[in-house]
Design an enzyme around this catalytic site. Structure first.
Site, PDB file in Angstrom:
ATOM      1  N   ARG A 275      24.150  53.802 -28.617  1.00 49.17           N
ATOM      2  CA  ARG A 275      24.483  52.452 -28.175  1.00 49.17           C
ATOM      3  C   ARG A 275      23.990  51.439 -29.202  1.00 49.17           C
ATOM      4  NH1 ARG A 275      20.205  50.557 -29.149  1.00 49.17           N
ATOM      5  NH2 ARG A 275      18.276  50.602 -27.957  1.00 49.17           N
TER       6      ARG A 275
ATOM      7  N   ARG B 235      20.439  58.944 -29.091  1.00 47.60           N
ATOM      8  CA  ARG B 235      19.601  59.865 -28.310  1.00 47.60           C
ATOM      9  C   ARG B 235      20.151  61.280 -28.441  1.00 47.60           C
ATOM     10  NH1 ARG B 235      19.241  57.719 -22.776  1.00 47.60           N
ATOM     11  NH2 ARG B 235      17.742  56.324 -23.775  1.00 47.60           N
TER      12      ARG B 235
ATOM     13  N   HIS C 220      10.257  59.679 -30.797  1.00 47.30           N
ATOM     14  CA  HIS C 220      10.970  58.491 -31.279  1.00 47.30           C
ATOM     15  C   HIS C 220      10.800  58.368 -32.789  1.00 47.30           C
ATOM     16  CE1 HIS C 220      11.053  56.061 -27.255  1.00 47.30           C
ATOM     17  NE2 HIS C 220      11.284  57.346 -27.075  1.00 47.30           N
TER      18      HIS C 220
ATOM     19  N   GLU D  15      17.103  53.679 -34.327  1.00 48.57           N
ATOM     20  CA  GLU D  15      16.120  54.425 -33.539  1.00 48.57           C
ATOM     21  C   GLU D  15      16.771  55.715 -33.039  1.00 48.57           C
ATOM     22  OE1 GLU D  15      12.965  53.314 -30.160  1.00 48.57           O
ATOM     23  OE2 GLU D  15      15.012  53.436 -29.402  1.00 48.57           O
TER      24      GLU D  15
ATOM     25  N   ALA E  64      13.546  60.633 -17.510  1.00 50.42           N
ATOM     26  CA  ALA E  64      13.596  59.272 -18.036  1.00 50.42           C
ATOM     27  C   ALA E  64      14.721  58.475 -17.390  1.00 50.42           C
ATOM     28  CB  ALA E  64      13.768  59.306 -19.550  1.00 50.42           C
TER      29      ALA E  64
ATOM     30  N   GLU F  35      13.553  57.568 -13.881  1.00 48.24           N
ATOM     31  CA  GLU F  35      12.514  56.537 -13.953  1.00 48.24           C
ATOM     32  C   GLU F  35      13.115  55.170 -14.246  1.00 48.24           C
ATOM     33  OE1 GLU F  35       9.212  54.233 -16.031  1.00 48.24           O
ATOM     34  OE2 GLU F  35      11.184  54.872 -16.749  1.00 48.24           O
ATOM     35  N   HIS F  36      14.103  55.141 -15.137  1.00 51.89           N
ATOM     36  CA  HIS F  36      14.759  53.880 -15.486  1.00 51.89           C
ATOM     37  C   HIS F  36      15.481  53.293 -14.272  1.00 51.89           C
ATOM     38  CE1 HIS F  36      16.913  50.919 -17.907  1.00 51.89           C
ATOM     39  NE2 HIS F  36      18.023  51.302 -17.296  1.00 51.89           N
TER      40      HIS F  36
END
Length: 227
Positions: free
Chosen positions: A64, A98, A141, A160, A172, A175-176
């Site tokens: 993204r 990712r 990361h 990233e 994750a 959790e988000h």
């Protein structure tokens, strides 16, 4: 005494609005190109593993580029000067990729393979797999810099890249969603449950990796991870 609310709004011409829009689009386009360069490198690695080896460590890849609104919010939150040079210096996650892997060892192996490429510069790395965040978050990361060749010449673009397992990615994502639902004010019992779930996910990763090694033996590793 007049207040800011009493001040006349700044009027921009249609031409000025179009110019501002075009500048933002060009700025973000460079990051989209950088993201696509990294995606291409990962796609090549994936195709090689599928064709030449009996095992593919990449489950899937997502990417993204921050929206203009998201970028403006981050600039304001961090108190960064709202000019492109300052944004380029201080915000390194405008473009993100990712990589979801089968096993923890795959995350490190793919990190090594990507950052060993001659046109990739590793700027920073944060190993939240070896040292998870207090809430249980785990991921590797890396901020890498890749050259993007435009008509005006090459531009170094930071991207990233996050490497994580399927279990880490599932946790994750959950959790988000919970933090979004509660606008960051998550009840303490849910925070505790999330931490327990992170520990369970880590145990599952360890168990599945042991089973994988028993079936296939250890996989060769690339250069040692430098933190």
């Amino acid at each position: 005494m007049p207040t800011p609310l009493d001040e006349e709004p700044i009027a921009l011409s249609i031409a000025e609005l179009h110019a501002a829009r075009d500048q933002i689009q060009r700025f973000l386009l460079e990051y989209r190109f950088g993201m696509q360069e990294v995606e291409t490198k990962l796609s090549i690695l994936r195709e090689e593993f599928l064709t030449m080896h009996d095992y593919n460590p990449i489950e899937h890849v997502t990417s993204r580029v921050k929206s203009p609104d998201s970028l403006v919010e981050k600039v304001a939150r961090k108190g960064i000067d709202p000019d492109f040079d300052s944004i380029r210096r201080h915000i390194t996650d405008i473009a993100g990729v990712r990589v979801t892997c089968s096993f923890t060892a795959d995350a490190y192996r793919l990190f090594d393979l990507l950052t060993a490429q001659s046109d990739i510069t590793l700027r920073t790395v944060k190993d939240y797999i070896a040292d998870p965040k207090p809430n249980g978050y785990k991921s590797l990361h890396a901020i890498v810099e890749v050259p993007v060749f435009l008509s005006t010449g090459p531009v170094p673009i930071p991207v990233e890249v996050q490497f994580r397992t399927i279990a880490m990615d599932f946790w994750a994502s959950l959790e988000h969603k919970i933090h979004y639902k509660y606008a960051g004010a998550v009840p303490s019992e849910l925070v505790d449950s999330l931490k327990d779930a992170a520990d369970t996910a880590a145990e599952l990763d360890d168990r599945m990796e042991r089973l994988h090694r028993e079936l296939h033996g250890p996989k060769p590793t690339g250069p040692a991870l430098q933190v």
